[in-house]
Design an enzyme around this catalytic site. Structure first.
Site, PDB file in Angstrom:
ATOM      1  N   HIS A 245      25.785 102.475 -24.134  1.00 14.86           N
ATOM      2  CA  HIS A 245      26.237 101.805 -23.012  1.00 14.86           C
ATOM      3  C   HIS A 245      27.306 100.833 -23.315  1.00 14.86           C
ATOM      4  O   HIS A 245      27.017 100.103 -24.375  1.00 14.86           O
ATOM      5  CB  HIS A 245      25.252 101.577 -22.005  1.00 14.86           C
ATOM      6  CG  HIS A 245      25.861 101.174 -20.726  1.00 14.86           C
ATOM      7  ND1 HIS A 245      26.596 100.495 -20.360  1.00 14.86           N
ATOM      8  CD2 HIS A 245      25.710 102.394 -19.609  1.00 14.86           C
ATOM      9  CE1 HIS A 245      26.905 100.562 -18.884  1.00 14.86           C
ATOM     10  NE2 HIS A 245      26.338 101.689 -18.659  1.00 14.86           N
ATOM     11  N   ASP A 302      21.481 108.508 -17.961  1.00 15.73           N
ATOM     12  CA  ASP A 302      21.664 110.001 -18.186  1.00 15.73           C
ATOM     13  C   ASP A 302      20.775 110.560 -18.781  1.00 15.73           C
ATOM     14  O   ASP A 302      20.415 111.895 -18.710  1.00 15.73           O
ATOM     15  CB  ASP A 302      22.865 110.415 -18.688  1.00 15.73           C
ATOM     16  CG  ASP A 302      24.090 110.090 -17.656  1.00 15.73           C
ATOM     17  OD1 ASP A 302      23.821 109.958 -16.502  1.00 15.73           O
ATOM     18  OD2 ASP A 302      25.063 109.677 -18.265  1.00 15.73           O
TER      19      ASP A 302
HETATM   20  N1  ACO Z   1      24.972 108.334 -30.397  1.00 16.19           N
HETATM   21  C1  ACO Z   1      25.156 107.856 -31.693  1.00 16.19           C
HETATM   22  N2  ACO Z   1      25.977 106.987 -31.814  1.00 16.19           N
HETATM   23  C2  ACO Z   1      26.431 106.153 -30.641  1.00 16.19           C
HETATM   24  C3  ACO Z   1      26.249 106.515 -29.561  1.00 16.19           C
HETATM   25  C4  ACO Z   1      25.418 107.703 -29.379  1.00 16.19           C
HETATM   26  N3  ACO Z   1      25.309 107.994 -28.073  1.00 16.19           N
HETATM   27  N4  ACO Z   1      26.710 105.767 -28.747  1.00 16.19           N
HETATM   28  C5  ACO Z   1      27.622 104.883 -29.530  1.00 16.19           C
HETATM   29  N5  ACO Z   1      27.186 104.958 -30.767  1.00 16.19           N
HETATM   30  C6  ACO Z   1      27.860 104.237 -32.015  1.00 16.19           C
HETATM   31  C7  ACO Z   1      29.366 104.890 -32.164  1.00 16.19           C
HETATM   32  O1  ACO Z   1      29.361 105.977 -32.992  1.00 16.19           O
HETATM   33  C8  ACO Z   1      29.846 103.533 -32.703  1.00 16.19           C
HETATM   34  O2  ACO Z   1      29.237 103.619 -34.032  1.00 16.19           O
HETATM   35  P1  ACO Z   1      30.303 102.800 -35.215  1.00 16.19           P
HETATM   36  O3  ACO Z   1      30.312 101.259 -34.819  1.00 16.19           O
HETATM   37  O4  ACO Z   1      29.501 102.989 -36.659  1.00 16.19           O
HETATM   38  O5  ACO Z   1      31.758 103.632 -35.211  1.00 16.19           O
HETATM   39  C9  ACO Z   1      29.074 102.493 -32.176  1.00 16.19           C
HETATM   40  O6  ACO Z   1      27.876 103.076 -31.615  1.00 16.19           O
HETATM   41  C10 ACO Z   1      29.793 101.979 -30.858  1.00 16.19           C
HETATM   42  O7  ACO Z   1      30.063 103.129 -29.880  1.00 16.19           O
HETATM   43  P2  ACO Z   1      31.329 103.101 -28.946  1.00 16.19           P
HETATM   44  O8  ACO Z   1      31.537 104.692 -28.897  1.00 16.19           O
HETATM   45  O9  ACO Z   1      32.431 102.557 -29.668  1.00 16.19           O
HETATM   46  O10 ACO Z   1      30.753 102.481 -27.801  1.00 16.19           O
HETATM   47  P3  ACO Z   1      31.374 102.131 -26.304  1.00 16.19           P
HETATM   48  O11 ACO Z   1      30.853 100.933 -25.827  1.00 16.19           O
HETATM   49  O12 ACO Z   1      32.987 102.433 -26.442  1.00 16.19           O
HETATM   50  O13 ACO Z   1      30.894 103.551 -25.628  1.00 16.19           O
HETATM   51  C11 ACO Z   1      29.417 104.910 -24.481  1.00 16.19           C
HETATM   52  C12 ACO Z   1      29.756 103.495 -24.664  1.00 16.19           C
HETATM   53  C13 ACO Z   1      30.795 105.629 -24.111  1.00 16.19           C
HETATM   54  C14 ACO Z   1      28.655 105.291 -23.473  1.00 16.19           C
HETATM   55  C15 ACO Z   1      28.993 105.512 -25.858  1.00 16.19           C
HETATM   56  O14 ACO Z   1      27.664 104.871 -25.952  1.00 16.19           O
HETATM   57  C16 ACO Z   1      28.854 107.113 -25.682  1.00 16.19           C
HETATM   58  O15 ACO Z   1      29.527 107.825 -26.056  1.00 16.19           O
HETATM   59  N6  ACO Z   1      27.459 107.741 -25.477  1.00 16.19           N
HETATM   60  C17 ACO Z   1      27.126 109.084 -25.415  1.00 16.19           C
HETATM   61  C18 ACO Z   1      27.563 109.440 -24.019  1.00 16.19           C
HETATM   62  C19 ACO Z   1      26.886 109.029 -22.850  1.00 16.19           C
HETATM   63  O16 ACO Z   1      25.644 109.002 -22.563  1.00 16.19           O
HETATM   64  N7  ACO Z   1      27.490 108.523 -21.739  1.00 16.19           N
HETATM   65  C20 ACO Z   1      27.017 107.941 -20.519  1.00 16.19           C
HETATM   66  C21 ACO Z   1      27.033 106.580 -20.330  1.00 16.19           C
HETATM   67  S1  ACO Z   1      26.201 106.110 -18.964  1.00 16.19           S
HETATM   68  C22 ACO Z   1      27.291 106.421 -17.711  1.00 16.19           C
HETATM   69  O17 ACO Z   1      28.412 106.151 -17.925  1.00 16.19           O
HETATM   70  C23 ACO Z   1      26.763 106.919 -16.461  1.00 16.19           C
END
Ligand code: ACO
Length: 355
Positions: A245, A302
């Site tokens: 998140h 989620d």
């Molecule tokens: N699985 C594995 N690795 C993850 C995940 C995940 N679900 N989420 C983040 N990471 C990792 C990324 O790969 C990244 O790693 P790195 O630094 O080595 O490149 C690091 O954690 C940071 O991730 P970002 O995507 O840059 O974090 P951001 O804050 O931009 O994104 C988000 C948040 C979009 C929710 C992300 O965690 C994600 O894509 N999760 C999966 C989709 C999801 O569940 N979305 C629902 C969110 S709740 C809502 O909107 C209702």
């Protein structure tokens, strides 16, 4: 003030709507939480009875809506149809040109009341069945499940659905709420603002993740497959849906409540299969990302909501639309706040570098 609608402490895992903790809110009826978000304070008994009567009385949709649903493509996600139909019904709203606070409140009530009916009717028609008329005597959650299935849900299922709507109702300036606010900031109407919210909620990085969780749990199929599934995804640098998140850097309090609800449902149904599968996914993600790599990636809103849908026989195609049923009250609370400001949201391009 916009910041009073919702408070999040992403480090401590605290969420409040209008200064009331989510753990307290989840014990209230959805109608009371919807009132709280939109009116700014909890309703007394009389206000709640009046608000609920208005909401329950506006649940039915007209014949034209059912005709449009019959023309939809049922092979794609239901959010495609929901977005189209919310846009379509604005022209039948007698208050469409009334932008007074009273006119906007009447539109808000119709939107909150009718969106569940549209989603349920879509599901029934997609499955070759007749839509079921809403039952005004039922709560928001119970009525939705009744319209979906054609029979009354168990008390536990009705409570879980009601809590799902409450937990999904509001989350500060998430992507879809921001979209809705931008639309409202131009003084465009409430239907347009809600359509903007729907379009943005759909994305798999936001509300669309819930549908992907349901699909993922189905794909994993059993607890024995879950660890390797996660390891395989992580080795390919793919994200695990329902985790991570932008704001929470610890357990998402909604995720924790959803996990308890998923366990309750699993126990009541005497079937721990999906719950156990999800728990192995969670434990593997925590071990691999939090413990080994120090990344704050925990289950979000989620993940266990997707598990709940497995237990309630809700297919992935409905998951994002069901999220929208809860979230619409939050979008509207923010739009009302934005209308009061009478100020257009117009960021500069350099601000995007911060996102
Ligand atoms: N699985 C594995 N690795 C993850 C995940 C995940 N679900 N989420 C983040 N990471 C990792 C990324 O790969 C990244 O790693 P790195 O630094 O080595 O490149 C690091 O954690 C940071 O991730 P970002 O995507 O840059 O974090 P951001 O804050 O931009 O994104 C988000 C948040 C979009 C929710 C992300 O965690 C994600 O894509 N999760 C999966 C989709 C999801 O569940 N979305 C629902 C969110 S709740 C809502 O909107 C209702």
């Amino acid at each position: 003030m916009s910041k009073n609608i919702c408070f999040i402490d992403g480090l401590e895992g605290i969420l409040k709507y209008r200064e009331i903790d989510i753990n307290q809110l989840v014990e209230l009826p959805y109608d009371a939480v919807s009132y709280l978000l939109i009116q700014g304070e909890l309703p007394g008994d009389k206000e709640l009875a009046e608000y609920a009567a208005c909401l329950h009385g506006e649940r039915e949709v007209n014949r034209e809506v059912i005709d449009v649903i019959r023309m939809c493509n049922f092979n794609v996600d239901s959010i495609e149809a929901l977005r189209t139909i919310v846009s379509f019904i604005s022209q039948f709203d007698p208050d469409i040109n009334d932008s007074s606070p009273e006119g906007n409140m009447r539109k808000a009530i119709r939107l909150i009341a009718k969106i569940p009916t549209i989603v349920a009717a879509y599901f029934r028609i997609a499955n070759g069945k007749q839509p079921v008329l809403p039952d005004p005597s039922l709560s928001h959650g119970a009525n939705f499940l009744y319209m979906l299935r054609g029979n009354k849900p168990t008390q536990l299922e009705a409570e879980v659905m009601e809590k799902d709507f409450i937990l999904s109702a509001e989350h500060e300036l998430n992507a879809s709420t921001f979209s809705s606010r931008v639309t409202a900031s131009t003084l465009s109407d409430l239907y347009s603002a809600v359509v903007s919210g729907l379009c943005t909620l759909k994305g798999p990085l936001h509300g669309g993740a819930r549908a992907e969780v349901v699909t993922m749990i189905e794909e994993i199929a059993c607890p024995e497959n879950a660890e390797n599934y996660v390891l395989d995804k992580l080795s390919k640098k793919e994200k695990i849906m329902g985790f991570g998140h932008r704001v929470y850097k610890t357990y998402d309090p909604r995720g924790t409540i959803f996990k308890q609800l998923a366990k309750q449902l699993a126990e009541a149904k005497g079937d721990m299969h999906w719950y156990n599968t999800a728990e192995v996914v969670e434990n593997t993600v925590i071990r691999e990302l939090v413990e080994k790599k120090g990344k704050p990636i925990y289950p979000n809103v989620d993940f266990y909501s997707g598990v709940i849908y497995k237990y309630m026989d809700i297919p992935p195609q409905l998951a994002t639309s069901i999220f929208a049923i809860g979230r619409v009250s939050g979008w509207i609370a923010h739009c009302f706040d934005q209308y009061e400001k009478k100020k257009i949201i117009r960021p500069r391009a350099f601000m995007l570098d911060e996102c």
